[in-house]
Scaffold this motif. Structure first.
Motif, PDB file in Angstrom:
ATOM      1  N   LEU A   1       0.847  -1.184   0.000  1.00  0.00           N
ATOM      2  CA  LEU A   1       0.000   0.000   0.000  1.00  0.00           C
ATOM      3  C   LEU A   1       0.885   1.238   0.000  1.00  0.00           C
ATOM      4  N   ASP A   2       0.628   2.135  -0.929  1.00  0.00           N
ATOM      5  CA  ASP A   2       1.353   3.399  -1.018  1.00  0.00           C
ATOM      6  C   ASP A   2       0.478   4.482  -0.394  1.00  0.00           C
ATOM      7  N   LEU A   3       0.887   5.016   0.752  1.00  0.00           N
ATOM      8  CA  LEU A   3       0.040   5.946   1.475  1.00  0.00           C
ATOM      9  C   LEU A   3       0.062   7.352   0.895  1.00  0.00           C
ATOM     10  N   GLU A   4       0.780   7.553  -0.214  1.00  0.00           N
ATOM     11  CA  GLU A   4       0.634   8.794  -0.964  1.00  0.00           C
ATOM     12  C   GLU A   4      -0.455   8.672  -2.022  1.00  0.00           C
ATOM     13  N   SER A   5      -1.002   7.466  -2.179  1.00  0.00           N
ATOM     14  CA  SER A   5      -2.072   7.211  -3.135  1.00  0.00           C
ATOM     15  C   SER A   5      -3.424   7.382  -2.444  1.00  0.00           C
ATOM     16  N   ASP A   6      -4.301   8.185  -3.033  1.00  0.00           N
ATOM     17  CA  ASP A   6      -5.631   8.376  -2.449  1.00  0.00           C
ATOM     18  C   ASP A   6      -6.380   7.053  -2.345  1.00  0.00           C
ATOM     19  N   ALA A   7      -6.233   6.214  -3.358  1.00  0.00           N
ATOM     20  CA  ALA A   7      -6.951   4.934  -3.349  1.00  0.00           C
ATOM     21  C   ALA A   7      -6.475   4.044  -2.208  1.00  0.00           C
ATOM     22  N   ASP A   8      -5.170   3.984  -1.996  1.00  0.00           N
ATOM     23  CA  ASP A   8      -4.644   3.131  -0.925  1.00  0.00           C
ATOM     24  C   ASP A   8      -4.976   3.709   0.453  1.00  0.00           C
ATOM     25  N   ARG A   9      -4.953   5.037   0.580  1.00  0.00           N
ATOM     26  CA  ARG A   9      -5.351   5.629   1.860  1.00  0.00           C
ATOM     27  C   ARG A   9      -6.827   5.347   2.149  1.00  0.00           C
ATOM     28  N   ALA A  10      -7.649   5.344   1.103  1.00  0.00           N
ATOM     29  CA  ALA A  10      -9.074   5.052   1.289  1.00  0.00           C
ATOM     30  C   ALA A  10      -9.283   3.629   1.808  1.00  0.00           C
TER      31      ALA A  10
ATOM     32  N   ARG B   1       2.765   9.515   6.369  1.00  0.00           N
ATOM     33  CA  ARG B   1       1.571  10.236   5.914  1.00  0.00           C
ATOM     34  C   ARG B   1       0.357   9.938   6.785  1.00  0.00           C
ATOM     35  N   LEU B   2       0.354   8.799   7.467  1.00  0.00           N
ATOM     36  CA  LEU B   2      -0.762   8.427   8.339  1.00  0.00           C
ATOM     37  C   LEU B   2      -0.233   8.106   9.731  1.00  0.00           C
TER      38      LEU B   2
ATOM     39  N   ASN C   1      -3.251   1.706  15.700  1.00  0.00           N
ATOM     40  CA  ASN C   1      -3.979   0.544  15.174  1.00  0.00           C
ATOM     41  C   ASN C   1      -3.051  -0.649  14.972  1.00  0.00           C
ATOM     42  N   LEU C   2      -1.827  -0.387  14.506  1.00  0.00           N
ATOM     43  CA  LEU C   2      -0.873  -1.482  14.292  1.00  0.00           C
ATOM     44  C   LEU C   2      -0.548  -2.183  15.598  1.00  0.00           C
ATOM     45  N   ARG C   3      -0.473  -1.407  16.658  1.00  0.00           N
ATOM     46  CA  ARG C   3      -0.169  -2.015  17.964  1.00  0.00           C
ATOM     47  C   ARG C   3      -1.219  -3.056  18.333  1.00  0.00           C
ATOM     48  N   GLY C   4      -2.510  -2.719  18.182  1.00  0.00           N
ATOM     49  CA  GLY C   4      -3.563  -3.674  18.515  1.00  0.00           C
ATOM     50  C   GLY C   4      -3.525  -4.900  17.618  1.00  0.00           C
ATOM     51  N   LEU C   5      -3.280  -4.701  16.328  1.00  0.00           N
ATOM     52  CA  LEU C   5      -3.205  -5.814  15.395  1.00  0.00           C
ATOM     53  C   LEU C   5      -2.036  -6.739  15.722  1.00  0.00           C
ATOM     54  N   ILE C   6      -0.906  -6.142  16.075  1.00  0.00           N
ATOM     55  CA  ILE C   6       0.273  -6.946  16.413  1.00  0.00           C
ATOM     56  C   ILE C   6       0.009  -7.767  17.669  1.00  0.00           C
TER      57      ILE C   6
ATOM     58  N   ALA D   1      10.934  10.310   6.184  1.00  0.00           N
ATOM     59  CA  ALA D   1      11.145  11.396   7.137  1.00  0.00           C
ATOM     60  C   ALA D   1      11.209  10.765   8.515  1.00  0.00           C
ATOM     61  N   SER D   2      12.263  11.022   9.238  1.00  0.00           N
ATOM     62  CA  SER D   2      12.527  10.253  10.453  1.00  0.00           C
ATOM     63  C   SER D   2      11.849  10.789  11.696  1.00  0.00           C
ATOM     64  N   LEU D   3      11.703  12.095  11.849  1.00  0.00           N
ATOM     65  CA  LEU D   3      11.293  12.677  13.117  1.00  0.00           C
ATOM     66  C   LEU D   3       9.917  12.193  13.550  1.00  0.00           C
ATOM     67  N   ASP D   4       8.891  12.437  12.726  1.00  0.00           N
ATOM     68  CA  ASP D   4       7.538  12.044  13.101  1.00  0.00           C
ATOM     69  C   ASP D   4       7.408  10.532  13.182  1.00  0.00           C
ATOM     70  N   LEU D   5       8.047   9.834  12.246  1.00  0.00           N
ATOM     71  CA  LEU D   5       7.942   8.379  12.225  1.00  0.00           C
ATOM     72  C   LEU D   5       8.486   7.772  13.508  1.00  0.00           C
ATOM     73  N   LEU D   6       9.673   8.194  13.911  1.00  0.00           N
ATOM     74  CA  LEU D   6      10.276   7.642  15.117  1.00  0.00           C
ATOM     75  C   LEU D   6       9.487   8.012  16.352  1.00  0.00           C
ATOM     76  N   LYS D   7       8.970   9.232  16.397  1.00  0.00           N
ATOM     77  CA  LYS D   7       8.187   9.666  17.551  1.00  0.00           C
ATOM     78  C   LYS D   7       6.919   8.841  17.709  1.00  0.00           C
ATOM     79  N   GLN D   8       6.174   8.717  16.608  1.00  0.00           N
ATOM     80  CA  GLN D   8       4.915   7.989  16.664  1.00  0.00           C
ATOM     81  C   GLN D   8       5.125   6.506  16.926  1.00  0.00           C
ATOM     82  N   SER D   9       6.044   5.889  16.183  1.00  0.00           N
ATOM     83  CA  SER D   9       6.235   4.447  16.331  1.00  0.00           C
ATOM     84  C   SER D   9       6.865   4.112  17.663  1.00  0.00           C
ATOM     85  N   GLY D  10       7.752   4.993  18.159  1.00  0.00           N
ATOM     86  CA  GLY D  10       8.385   4.746  19.447  1.00  0.00           C
ATOM     87  C   GLY D  10       7.385   4.734  20.582  1.00  0.00           C
ATOM     88  N   GLU D  11       6.375   5.609  20.498  1.00  0.00           N
ATOM     89  CA  GLU D  11       5.364   5.672  21.548  1.00  0.00           C
ATOM     90  C   GLU D  11       4.397   4.492  21.469  1.00  0.00           C
ATOM     91  N   SER D  12       4.025   4.096  20.260  1.00  0.00           N
ATOM     92  CA  SER D  12       2.962   3.099  20.093  1.00  0.00           C
ATOM     93  C   SER D  12       3.465   1.671  19.946  1.00  0.00           C
TER      94      SER D  12
END
Length: 243
Positions: free
Chosen positions: A46-55, A79-80, A86-91, A110-121
């Motif tokens: 899934l490419d999250l820059e694609s509107d169809a895949d985000r949908a 991007r999301l 949600n990934l945490r619950g699925l895992i 992009a590392s900043l937001d990704l690491l922050k979000q994934s590190g917390e969840s």
């Protein structure tokens, strides 16, 4: 296709962790590597820059639960950022069913937001791996001069001529300055950031003198530091801290 040395390590991490984040700048080869790995195990991309895949991920838990038997490759996952919870619950639900590894491959430029979000969840559930441009151990010795001239981004290195390679790099820089950086929010004049990026390239492997850059750009030292932080967060510049 050039065989990337990082592939073996990525496969090892996928066989050891439920989620792996593969980080690197745009066009460094993350998607190509991920799709190659996906050819050797059941997977969905899934490419999250694609509107169809985000949908498709408008109800992420419902959609992804239907693919729990596959490796789910999520490209440009920053991007999301709300998706990580949600990934945490699925895992965790997958672990109770015995599916403990190889669930998600997250690609990010992009590392900043990704690491922050994934590190917390996803603490304890995710491994990180940074992908670099092609290096001298991944090309024949006879091609080292071409690698030195064109750089290690695959499309630049593999271009049909030096002229096309140079044009690719110019367009790559323009895309970052005019599209990607504004998407992150900072309102920095594109020409100012281009000059700073060029100055950093000429100071490769040198000591950072923020005051010198500030004088050349007509800004203060704190502004130069913020520009540098931005390029580091985009994985375009590596900052080596003093020992």
């Amino acid at each position: 296709m050039i065989e990337r040395r990082i592939a073996a390590e990525l496969n090892e991490l996928l066989d050891s962790y439920p989620a792996v984040a593969l980080l690197g700048p745009r066009q460094v080869g993350k998607t190509t590597l991920a799709l190659t790995i996906g050819e050797h195990r059941p997977s969905i991309y899934l490419d999250l820059e694609s509107d169809a895949d985000r949908a498709r991920l408008s109800e992420p838990e419902l959609y992804l639960a239907g693919h729990e038997d596959k490796l789910v490759i999520l490209d440009e996952v920053q991007r999301l950022p709300d998706l990580f919870q949600n990934l945490r619950g699925l895992i965790d639900r997958g672990r109770r069913k015995g599916r403990r590894t190889g669930r998600f491959l997250l690609l990010g430029s992009a590392s900043l937001d990704l690491l922050k979000q994934s590190g917390e969840s996803l603490a304890g559930r995710i491994a990180y791996l940074e992908m670099h441009p092609i290096d001298g151990l991944e090309v024949p010795a006879s091609d080292l001069n071409r690698l030195w001239l064109r750089g290690g981004f695959p499309d630049s290195y593999l271009a049909t001529s030096d002229r096309i390679s140079q044009r690719w790099r110019q367009d790559f820089i323009r895309t970052y300055l005019e599209r990607d950086i504004p998407l992150l929010g900072p309102r920095i004049p594109a020409e100012t950031l281009r000059r700073f990026w060029t100055m950093l390239a000429h100071h490769q492997s040198g000591l950072l003198n923020a005051a010198e850059f500030a004088r050349a750009l007509g800004v203060d030292g704190k502004t130069v530091a913020s520009y540098l932080d931005l390029l580091v967060d985009l994985l375009l510049v590596r900052r080596l801290e003093p020992w």
